[in-house]
Design a protein around this motif. Structure first.
Motif, PDB file in Angstrom:
ATOM      1  N   GLY A   1      70.617  27.771  68.415  1.00 17.43           N
ATOM      2  CA  GLY A   1      69.439  28.617  68.508  1.00 17.43           C
ATOM      3  C   GLY A   1      68.240  27.958  67.849  1.00 17.43           C
ATOM      4  O   GLY A   1      68.374  27.281  66.821  1.00 17.43           O
ATOM      5  N   THR A   2      67.068  28.146  68.437  1.00 19.77           N
ATOM      6  CA  THR A   2      65.822  27.578  67.917  1.00 19.77           C
ATOM      7  C   THR A   2      64.728  28.626  67.949  1.00 19.77           C
ATOM      8  O   THR A   2      64.564  29.342  68.947  1.00 19.77           O
ATOM      9  CB  THR A   2      65.374  26.365  68.755  1.00 19.77           C
ATOM     10  N   TYR A   3      63.990  28.721  66.848  1.00 13.99           N
ATOM     11  CA  TYR A   3      62.770  29.522  66.822  1.00 13.99           C
ATOM     12  C   TYR A   3      61.620  28.594  66.461  1.00 13.99           C
ATOM     13  O   TYR A   3      61.698  27.823  65.492  1.00 13.99           O
ATOM     14  CB  TYR A   3      62.849  30.658  65.810  1.00 13.99           C
ATOM     15  N   SER A   4      60.552  28.661  67.242  1.00 11.24           N
ATOM     16  CA  SER A   4      59.393  27.800  67.022  1.00 11.24           C
ATOM     17  C   SER A   4      58.129  28.637  66.992  1.00 11.24           C
ATOM     18  O   SER A   4      57.936  29.522  67.833  1.00 11.24           O
ATOM     19  CB  SER A   4      59.293  26.751  68.147  1.00 11.24           C
ATOM     20  N   HIS A   5      57.278  28.362  66.012  1.00  7.30           N
ATOM     21  CA  HIS A   5      55.981  29.038  65.895  1.00  7.30           C
ATOM     22  C   HIS A   5      54.901  27.963  65.792  1.00  7.30           C
ATOM     23  O   HIS A   5      54.895  27.160  64.850  1.00  7.30           O
ATOM     24  CB  HIS A   5      55.945  29.938  64.658  1.00  7.30           C
ATOM     25  N   LYS A   6      54.009  27.939  66.783  1.00  8.26           N
ATOM     26  CA  LYS A   6      52.949  26.938  66.827  1.00  8.26           C
ATOM     27  C   LYS A   6      51.593  27.626  66.823  1.00  8.26           C
ATOM     28  O   LYS A   6      51.394  28.641  67.491  1.00  8.26           O
ATOM     29  CB  LYS A   6      53.078  26.073  68.091  1.00  8.26           C
ATOM     30  N   THR A   7      50.664  27.044  66.081  1.00  6.82           N
ATOM     31  CA  THR A   7      49.292  27.546  66.072  1.00  6.82           C
ATOM     32  C   THR A   7      48.322  26.392  66.282  1.00  6.82           C
ATOM     33  O   THR A   7      48.579  25.260  65.867  1.00  6.82           O
ATOM     34  CB  THR A   7      48.945  28.254  64.749  1.00  6.82           C
TER      35      THR A   7
ATOM     36  N   ALA B   1      59.551  25.320  62.769  1.00  2.76           N
ATOM     37  CA  ALA B   1      60.741  25.517  63.595  1.00  2.76           C
ATOM     38  C   ALA B   1      61.963  25.742  62.711  1.00  2.76           C
ATOM     39  O   ALA B   1      62.110  25.117  61.653  1.00  2.76           O
ATOM     40  CB  ALA B   1      60.969  24.315  64.509  1.00  2.76           C
ATOM     41  N   VAL B   2      62.818  26.646  63.161  1.00  2.00           N
ATOM     42  CA  VAL B   2      64.110  26.905  62.531  1.00  2.00           C
ATOM     43  C   VAL B   2      65.186  26.675  63.583  1.00  2.00           C
ATOM     44  O   VAL B   2      65.090  27.199  64.698  1.00  2.00           O
ATOM     45  CB  VAL B   2      64.210  28.341  61.983  1.00  2.00           C
ATOM     46  N   GLU B   3      66.187  25.896  63.240  1.00  7.28           N
ATOM     47  CA  GLU B   3      67.298  25.616  64.151  1.00  7.28           C
ATOM     48  C   GLU B   3      68.617  25.938  63.460  1.00  7.28           C
ATOM     49  O   GLU B   3      68.766  25.696  62.257  1.00  7.28           O
ATOM     50  CB  GLU B   3      67.312  24.143  64.568  1.00  7.28           C
ATOM     51  N   ILE B   4      69.547  26.459  64.228  1.00  4.88           N
ATOM     52  CA  ILE B   4      70.898  26.674  63.720  1.00  4.88           C
ATOM     53  C   ILE B   4      71.877  26.343  64.828  1.00  4.88           C
ATOM     54  O   ILE B   4      71.652  26.674  65.997  1.00  4.88           O
ATOM     55  CB  ILE B   4      71.092  28.123  63.216  1.00  4.88           C
ATOM     56  N   SER B   5      72.938  25.633  64.478  1.00 11.62           N
ATOM     57  CA  SER B   5      73.949  25.281  65.467  1.00 11.62           C
ATOM     58  C   SER B   5      75.331  25.449  64.856  1.00 11.62           C
ATOM     59  O   SER B   5      75.542  25.232  63.659  1.00 11.62           O
ATOM     60  CB  SER B   5      73.765  23.838  65.951  1.00 11.62           C
ATOM     61  N   HIS B   6      76.258  25.852  65.712  1.00 13.85           N
ATOM     62  CA  HIS B   6      77.642  26.054  65.277  1.00 13.85           C
ATOM     63  C   HIS B   6      78.583  25.519  66.345  1.00 13.85           C
ATOM     64  O   HIS B   6      78.402  25.780  67.542  1.00 13.85           O
ATOM     65  CB  HIS B   6      77.929  27.531  65.032  1.00 13.85           C
ATOM     66  N   ILE B   7      79.567  24.768  65.914  1.00 14.21           N
ATOM     67  CA  ILE B   7      80.592  24.252  66.821  1.00 14.21           C
ATOM     68  C   ILE B   7      81.872  25.052  66.603  1.00 14.21           C
ATOM     69  O   ILE B   7      82.413  25.093  65.486  1.00 14.21           O
ATOM     70  CB  ILE B   7      80.846  22.753  66.580  1.00 14.21           C
ATOM     71  N   PHE B   8      82.356  25.695  67.658  1.00 13.31           N
ATOM     72  CA  PHE B   8      83.565  26.503  67.565  1.00 13.31           C
ATOM     73  C   PHE B   8      84.800  25.609  67.603  1.00 13.31           C
ATOM     74  O   PHE B   8      84.726  24.413  67.890  1.00 13.31           O
ATOM     75  CB  PHE B   8      83.603  27.521  68.716  1.00 13.31           C
ATOM     76  N   ASN B   9      85.944  26.213  67.327  1.00 16.44           N
ATOM     77  CA  ASN B   9      87.192  25.449  67.271  1.00 16.44           C
ATOM     78  C   ASN B   9      87.548  24.819  68.607  1.00 16.44           C
ATOM     79  O   ASN B   9      88.274  23.823  68.657  1.00 16.44           O
ATOM     80  CB  ASN B   9      88.337  26.351  66.794  1.00 16.44           C
ATOM     81  N   ASN B  10      87.057  25.402  69.712  1.00 16.57           N
ATOM     82  CA  ASN B  10      87.333  24.825  71.033  1.00 16.57           C
ATOM     83  C   ASN B  10      86.274  23.810  71.461  1.00 16.57           C
ATOM     84  O   ASN B  10      86.201  23.426  72.632  1.00 16.57           O
ATOM     85  CB  ASN B  10      87.429  25.933  72.074  1.00 16.57           C
TER      86      ASN B  10
END
Length: 705
Positions: A301-307, A286-295
């Motif tokens: 966003g999350t990308y998940s790859h499962k096998t 899994a790859v996650e990215i998060s951003h908090i804006f000034n307001n």
């Protein structure tokens, strides 16, 4: 707009915003994400919506099994955890295949950190270790906002462990009955001021109370978090759960003799052949990215790859034994291989907004998911070893020639795709009244075939959600909620058109109260769930070949009842988790018979005030009686024509624990399970069954740095 493009744009916006944020070398965000709940009361749950709400503010019944509770009672696999969860019934039909039910319906929705797909086969294969999870949330009823697909039963949300603010290392070792040995390492380290890592490694191998059954499990987990800027964080994680079983059963013991009387075998009885095996390897990246804006709005966003890779050699036992000779059973061998992969992208934006002088909350998101699954089944029709006659079953030791699996190639090749757009808004209508509303637009497509049956279906469905929470006092709320789910069907109607989806509904009314300075949360819920348009064979086509048979949609199961759930510190030093569920099932007598309609769960751990390094507790589960109609007694017996009913009386399983804190770093625990040595059939979900584990014991040592 295509959801892949939408997801890519949203992630690109998040990455671009990095250039507008100021650098920050502190680890506050990492500390928030890596939490440890000391006690049995988790105040928040993220799996019911994308809003950061306390459980008391969610218009749905929610339970959380915390790390503390899992540690106290050595709940190292998902079956053991859900045994303790309010309203959940664990249907152990075989050693390595399990169904889960709630409110009369199968639970198929399992998520990790709020994202996931329904179980591809509707059940869980092999062991699912809990060492990598901080807590496990159970959201009962339909979860239309976050899943939309599935039954109105419950959603299980696994919250993974993340790096903590401080460096740490914990080593747990345990030994128990049937040569059960487990070693677990859990460490967190700050690699720099902006980067931290969490890792878990587990090795466990054990024999069993069941004849010939042995398991080995290896778990590896790593979570790397990096603070790109003051407002932006990215993480990368990977987990491996590798389970290997020998002597596993496929199906289970016969439950009645030819004269209709019930069998009563030793608890250790196992139908497996001595060469049976079931290996399952599950991986998740899994790859996650998060951003908090000034307001203060957040983009995540999350990308998940499962096998999943399954390789098995199985031996099924069928037939009905004679009560005197124990003869009459036959073997049915098969090689079964299953390979599937899941890819999922989820992106959402959340934040507060002002309207009519009040502050409200809003979430909008999109996800795209796909699953590709290939199953292969092989048999032996040529050597004579594929379908052997068994000796007297009370003398069965698993000794049978291993077949050559080269015949009867069959299987499935299926792809499932889901595109979804969802939104949620929480309106502060007054200081005391909050309304939660939203919906999810699901585009669900299935293509392929399964064991010769076409699975092609395309469904575009909108799932609404509405709920309200009213503050009766500062600490007590009343709530109501309504949501839906759907399940796509592949059956054809008389006009050769695919039946419309099964629609599930879930309605709840309840009261939640936070007591004793927020140390205790109590919930009382009345619920009503139902399914409509369930496929039923059209009687006018019953005598036609299977490929020419057609179906009609009919009213499905309807359940109604109430739940009571309490979690937290009920008295100083006394941590508790208590749940009681009682409901009725209409619409399917078989389901009503084999489903326990009353469940009581209790976990309580007490730390002695005068000896604060000593804790002891009890973990108890009770269910009412269940049964299954198995047919009628055949000709040749005095009671020919009499109905055969398998019954399992109500029973209680009691576990005990004691822990001694030798020092701040070292603790020793002792666990005793099923201390009354209760003998019971695990499940009547199928016409066969095997017995639960008898009394067993374990000792463990935990050392922390």
């Amino acid at each position: 707009m295509n959801l892949t493009k939408l997801s890519s744009i949203a992630i690109a916006i998040s990455l671009a915003s990095i250039h507008h944020a100021q650098a920050n070398n502190e680890l506050e965000v990492i500390e928030v994400k890596g939490s440890y709940l000391k006690g049995y009361n988790a105040h928040s749950a993220s799996g019911a919506s994308r809003l950061a709400l306390d459980i008391i503010d969610i218009p749905q019944s929610v339970s959380v099994i915390t790390d503390s509770q899992m540690h106290d009672y050595q709940l190292t696999d998902i079956d053991a955890v859900l045994d303790t969860a309010t309203g959940v019934n664990v249907e152990r039909i075989e050693t390595d295949r399990t169904y889960y039910t709630a409110r009369g319906f199968d639970i198929t929705n399992f998520q990790i950190d709020g994202v996931g797909l329904p179980l591809s086969s509707g059940n869980n294969h092999a062991d699912e270790d809990t060492a990598i999870y901080d807590r496990i949330e159970i959201i009962r009823g339909a979860n239309g906002l976050m899943t939309g697909v599935g039954n109105p039963s419950a959603t299980i949300n696994f919250i993974r462990k993340r790096p903590t603010a401080d460096n740490s290392l914990t080593i747990n070792g345990s030994v128990g009955s049937w040569s059960n040995r487990r070693l677990e390492l859990d460490g967190s380290m700050n690699l720099s001021e902006s980067t931290a890592i969490r890792g878990v490694v587990v090795n466990q191998d054990a024999d069993s109370y069941l004849d010939r059954y042995q398991t080995e499990k290896n778990v590896f987990y790593v979570f790397l978090a990096h603070q790109l800027s003051e407002n932006t964080q990215i993480s990368l994680s990977h987990s491996i759960n590798d389970s290997q079983a020998k002597g596993n059963n496929w199906g289970a013991n016969p439950l009645f003799y030819t004269d209709g009387t019930a069998t009563d075998y030793d608890v250790s009885t196992n139908t497996s052949a001595d060469w049976s095996n079931w290996d399952v390897k599950k991986e998740n990246t899994a790859v996650e990215i998060s951003h908090i804006f000034n307001n203060n709005w957040q983009l995540r966003g999350t990308y998940s790859h499962k096998t999943t890779d399954e390789d098995t050699e199985l031996f099924y036992v069928y037939g009905t034994p004679d009560k005197v000779t124990e003869l009459g059973l036959f073997g049915y061998a098969s090689e079964y291989d299953n390979d599937n992969k899941h890819d999922l992208v989820d992106v959402y934006l959340s934040g507060d907004f002002e309207l009519f002088g009040r502050s409200h909350e809003f979430v909008v998101g999109a996800n795209q998911s796909s699953m590709e699954g290939v199953e292969v089944s092989l048999y032996d029709y040529t050597t004579g070893n594929g379908f052997p006659a068994l000796p007297a079953f009370d003398q069965w030791d698993g000794n049978t020639a291993k077949p050559t699996f080269n015949d009867g190639l069959t299987g499935s090749d299926i792809t499932r795709d889901q595109n979804a757009l969802y939104f949620t808004a929480r309106f502060s209508v007054t200081d005391d009244l909050h309304v939660l509303t939203g919906g999810r637009q699901n585009d669900w497509q299935v293509k392929g075939s399964s064991y010769g049956v076409a699975q092609d279906v395309s469904v575009d469905e909108f799932i609404p959600y509405v709920g309200a929470v009213y503050n009766i006092t500062d600490n007590t709320v009343a709530y109501a909620g309504y949501t839906e789910t759907f399940v796509a069907q592949t059956e054809l109607d008389i006009n050769d058109k695919t039946l419309a989806p099964i629609t599930g509904e879930s309605q709840e009314l309840g009261i939640k109260s936070s007591l004793l300075g927020d140390r205790l949360l109590a919930t009382v819920t009345y619920f009503k769930t139902s399914q409509e348009n369930v496929a039923k064979l059209d009687a006018n086509t019953a005598n036609l070949p299977p490929e020419q048979q057609r179906y009609i949609g009919v009213q499905g199961i309807e359940t109604s009842g109430y739940e009571f759930d309490i979690a937290g510190e009920i008295l100083p030093g006394l941590q508790t988790s208590i749940g009681y569920t009682s409901f009725d099932i209409d619409g399917d007598d078989d389901v009503s018979d084999y489903t326990p309609k009353a469940l009581f769960k209790l976990a309580a751990t007490y730390t002695v005030p005068q000896i604060d390094n000593l804790s002891f507790g009890a973990n108890l589960r009770w269910q009412d009686d269940i049964s299954r109609v198995q047919g009628v007694v055949t000709e040749g017996f005095a009671n020919a024509g009499e109905e055969i009913i398998t019954r399992q009386d109500a029973y209680t399983v009691l576990d005990l624990m004691v822990r001694i804190e030798v020092s701040e770093q070292l603790s020793i625990s002792f666990n005793a399970n099923n201390v009354t040595d209760e003998k019971y059939i695990n499940s009547l979900y199928w016409a066969q069954g095997y017995y639960g584990a008898p009394a067993n014991y374990a000792a463990s040592v935990s050392w922390s740095l």
